[in-house]
Motif scaffolding. Sequence first.
Motif, PDB file in Angstrom:
ATOM      1  N   UNK A 104     -20.609  -4.526  15.006  1.00 48.56           N
ATOM      2  CA  UNK A 104     -20.571  -5.764  15.533  1.00 48.56           C
ATOM      3  C   UNK A 104     -21.795  -5.976  16.973  1.00 48.56           C
ATOM      4  N   UNK A 105     -22.061  -6.462  18.539  1.00 51.30           N
ATOM      5  CA  UNK A 105     -22.477  -6.676  18.763  1.00 51.30           C
ATOM      6  C   UNK A 105     -22.015  -6.584  20.593  1.00 51.30           C
ATOM      7  N   UNK A 106     -22.762  -6.402  21.453  1.00 51.89           N
ATOM      8  CA  UNK A 106     -22.843  -6.248  22.753  1.00 51.89           C
ATOM      9  C   UNK A 106     -23.533  -6.491  23.669  1.00 51.89           C
ATOM     10  N   UNK A 107     -23.135  -7.580  24.657  1.00 56.52           N
ATOM     11  CA  UNK A 107     -23.800  -8.087  26.024  1.00 56.52           C
ATOM     12  C   UNK A 107     -23.738  -7.589  26.950  1.00 56.52           C
ATOM     13  N   UNK A 108     -25.506  -7.289  27.457  1.00 55.81           N
ATOM     14  CA  UNK A 108     -25.188  -6.499  28.547  1.00 55.81           C
ATOM     15  C   UNK A 108     -25.932  -7.581  29.656  1.00 55.81           C
ATOM     16  N   UNK A 109     -25.186  -7.310  31.490  1.00 56.39           N
ATOM     17  CA  UNK A 109     -25.693  -7.934  31.968  1.00 56.39           C
ATOM     18  C   UNK A 109     -25.573  -7.531  33.599  1.00 56.39           C
ATOM     19  N   UNK A 120     -25.145  -3.904  15.601  1.00 54.66           N
ATOM     20  CA  UNK A 120     -25.079  -2.919  15.183  1.00 54.66           C
ATOM     21  C   UNK A 120     -26.441  -2.384  14.670  1.00 54.66           C
ATOM     22  N   UNK A 121     -26.694  -1.430  15.045  1.00 50.12           N
ATOM     23  CA  UNK A 121     -28.228  -0.193  14.561  1.00 50.12           C
ATOM     24  C   UNK A 121     -29.035  -0.470  15.843  1.00 50.12           C
ATOM     25  N   UNK A 122     -28.735  -1.318  16.616  1.00 55.85           N
ATOM     26  CA  UNK A 122     -29.506  -1.808  17.788  1.00 55.85           C
ATOM     27  C   UNK A 122     -29.677  -0.109  19.087  1.00 55.85           C
ATOM     28  N   UNK A 123     -30.069  -0.604  20.052  1.00 54.45           N
ATOM     29  CA  UNK A 123     -29.917   0.746  20.439  1.00 54.45           C
ATOM     30  C   UNK A 123     -30.481   0.095  22.018  1.00 54.45           C
ATOM     31  N   UNK A 124     -29.809   0.902  23.535  1.00 52.67           N
ATOM     32  CA  UNK A 124     -29.650   0.697  24.983  1.00 52.67           C
ATOM     33  C   UNK A 124     -29.788   1.582  25.131  1.00 52.67           C
ATOM     34  N   UNK A 125     -31.021   1.422  26.194  1.00 49.75           N
ATOM     35  CA  UNK A 125     -31.197   3.346  26.713  1.00 49.75           C
ATOM     36  C   UNK A 125     -31.593   2.976  28.412  1.00 49.75           C
ATOM     37  N   UNK A 126     -30.807   3.025  29.198  1.00 50.91           N
ATOM     38  CA  UNK A 126     -30.689   2.554  30.393  1.00 50.91           C
ATOM     39  C   UNK A 126     -30.643   3.872  31.297  1.00 50.91           C
ATOM     40  N   UNK A 127     -31.531   3.715  32.419  1.00 48.49           N
ATOM     41  CA  UNK A 127     -31.942   4.087  33.143  1.00 48.49           C
ATOM     42  C   UNK A 127     -31.714   3.668  34.512  1.00 48.49           C
ATOM     43  N   UNK A 128     -29.729   4.423  35.151  1.00 52.53           N
ATOM     44  CA  UNK A 128     -29.499   4.028  36.083  1.00 52.53           C
ATOM     45  C   UNK A 128     -29.887   4.185  37.239  1.00 52.53           C
ATOM     46  N   UNK A 129     -30.381   4.982  37.893  1.00 59.13           N
ATOM     47  CA  UNK A 129     -31.746   6.100  38.875  1.00 59.13           C
ATOM     48  C   UNK A 129     -30.234   5.492  40.182  1.00 59.13           C
ATOM     49  N   UNK A 130     -31.594   4.468  41.597  1.00 63.88           N
ATOM     50  CA  UNK A 130     -30.334   4.890  42.334  1.00 63.88           C
ATOM     51  C   UNK A 130     -29.495   3.615  42.412  1.00 63.88           C
ATOM     52  N   UNK A 131     -29.201   2.985  41.409  1.00 71.89           N
ATOM     53  CA  UNK A 131     -27.892   1.920  41.276  1.00 71.89           C
ATOM     54  C   UNK A 131     -27.950   0.893  40.473  1.00 71.89           C
ATOM     55  N   UNK A 132     -26.908   0.656  39.399  1.00 72.59           N
ATOM     56  CA  UNK A 132     -27.176  -0.884  38.787  1.00 72.59           C
ATOM     57  C   UNK A 132     -25.290  -0.756  38.662  1.00 72.59           C
ATOM     58  N   UNK A 133     -25.394  -2.149  38.767  1.00 73.84           N
ATOM     59  CA  UNK A 133     -24.105  -3.450  38.539  1.00 73.84           C
ATOM     60  C   UNK A 133     -23.897  -3.692  37.408  1.00 73.84           C
ATOM     61  N   UNK A 134     -23.299  -3.427  36.363  1.00 75.21           N
ATOM     62  CA  UNK A 134     -23.759  -4.072  34.859  1.00 75.21           C
ATOM     63  C   UNK A 134     -22.654  -4.636  34.148  1.00 75.21           C
ATOM     64  N   UNK A 135     -22.296  -5.264  33.297  1.00 74.12           N
ATOM     65  CA  UNK A 135     -21.020  -5.350  32.891  1.00 74.12           C
ATOM     66  C   UNK A 135     -21.005  -5.618  31.397  1.00 74.12           C
ATOM     67  N   UNK A 136     -20.254  -4.478  30.490  1.00 72.82           N
ATOM     68  CA  UNK A 136     -20.435  -4.852  28.965  1.00 72.82           C
ATOM     69  C   UNK A 136     -19.922  -5.471  27.850  1.00 72.82           C
ATOM     70  N   UNK A 137     -20.117  -6.426  27.109  1.00 77.81           N
ATOM     71  CA  UNK A 137     -19.242  -7.164  26.611  1.00 77.81           C
ATOM     72  C   UNK A 137     -18.858  -7.158  25.032  1.00 77.81           C
ATOM     73  N   UNK A 138     -17.958  -7.241  24.644  1.00 81.32           N
ATOM     74  CA  UNK A 138     -18.909  -7.760  23.285  1.00 81.32           C
ATOM     75  C   UNK A 138     -18.906  -9.692  22.797  1.00 81.32           C
ATOM     76  N   UNK A 139     -19.940  -9.312  22.294  1.00 84.91           N
ATOM     77  CA  UNK A 139     -20.434 -10.231  21.370  1.00 84.91           C
ATOM     78  C   UNK A 139     -19.658 -11.557  21.305  1.00 84.91           C
ATOM     79  N   UNK A 140     -19.298 -10.970  20.383  1.00 78.34           N
ATOM     80  CA  UNK A 140     -18.669 -11.546  19.049  1.00 78.34           C
ATOM     81  C   UNK A 140     -16.871 -10.957  18.401  1.00 78.34           C
TER      82      UNK A 140
END
Length: 321
Positions: A104-109, A120-140
């Motif tokens: 499937x798929x996920x959308x990040x904001x 499917x098969x993709x990677x996101x490598x996120x460094x939150x560091x000092x601070x992040x606010x985000x959402x991760x929701x299914x895209x399909x």
Amino acid sequence: MRAIISQILISNIIKKTRNRIIKMSCASSDQGSVFENPRIVVKKVLARAQSEGDGAVVRRSIGRPDLKYLDPFLMLDEFAVSPPAGFPDHPHRGFETVTYMLQGAFTHQDFAGHKGTIRAGDVQWMTAGRGIIHSEMPAGEGLQTGLQLWINLSSKDKMVEPNYQELLSDDIKRAETDGVQVKIIAGESMGVESPVYTRTPTMFLDFTLQPKAQVNQKIPESWNSFLYIIEGEGVFGSSNSSPVSAHHVLVLSSGDGLSVWNKSLKALRFALIGGEPLNEPVSRYGPFVMNTQEEIDQTIQDYQYCKNGFEMAKYWKSQQQ
């Protein structure tokens, strides 16, 4: 005629001898590891399903009571999400998240304006560091599945600016030999190295072994390591050990490498993950991971008052909220 018969006999003898040597070699390699100090399984944990986020279901292996922390790894989830469930707006500080889509798929904001969809098969490598606010929701529609790994950051890196590295499946390097395929998300395997930069030195390898295949993977001796079985069952560390099935995390001993055998009739797929331990104190409050309780208290205050890295949170909400 006698010369021809003699040549045939000699040829048959050579073939039989060669086959005997090959069989002996295969039998020898299956008796144990090729490493001087092979890693073996020292802990086995079944990742049981639990609720998380907004209606999502995860199988948590690291980050649960019987395996709270494996320096530098804070958490590993295998998630399964169908709309409208997901992971709406939430904060992070002090570590990295690695999201690897299996189906499937996920959308990040996030509040810094970054937006993207991994499939499917993709990677996101996120460094939150000092601070992040985000959402991760299914895209399909339908079930979306994947792995999410949390990697701790050292005290010197906890307050760096947030950063992203995104790899499409086609861009992830692969290697293949003798019924073994590996995707090199981070680190190195079979002489192939990933371009992903890891602030905390890390390896993340996705192996698929066909029936009767074997693999030997080097691991830096000073690193902690574990594996998570995605599909099938395998024999890990010692060829005499019992096979282990999907959804188990296996913590490995120290050593210079791991040997794996697929003795089943179906394909085996697992993620092998290792990292250099930080050897620093860990203070954690939900999505915030620092070194001391005082730093956690400061992080909570920063988040509540939208300061020191959380300034943009004051008026931001994701479009998926």
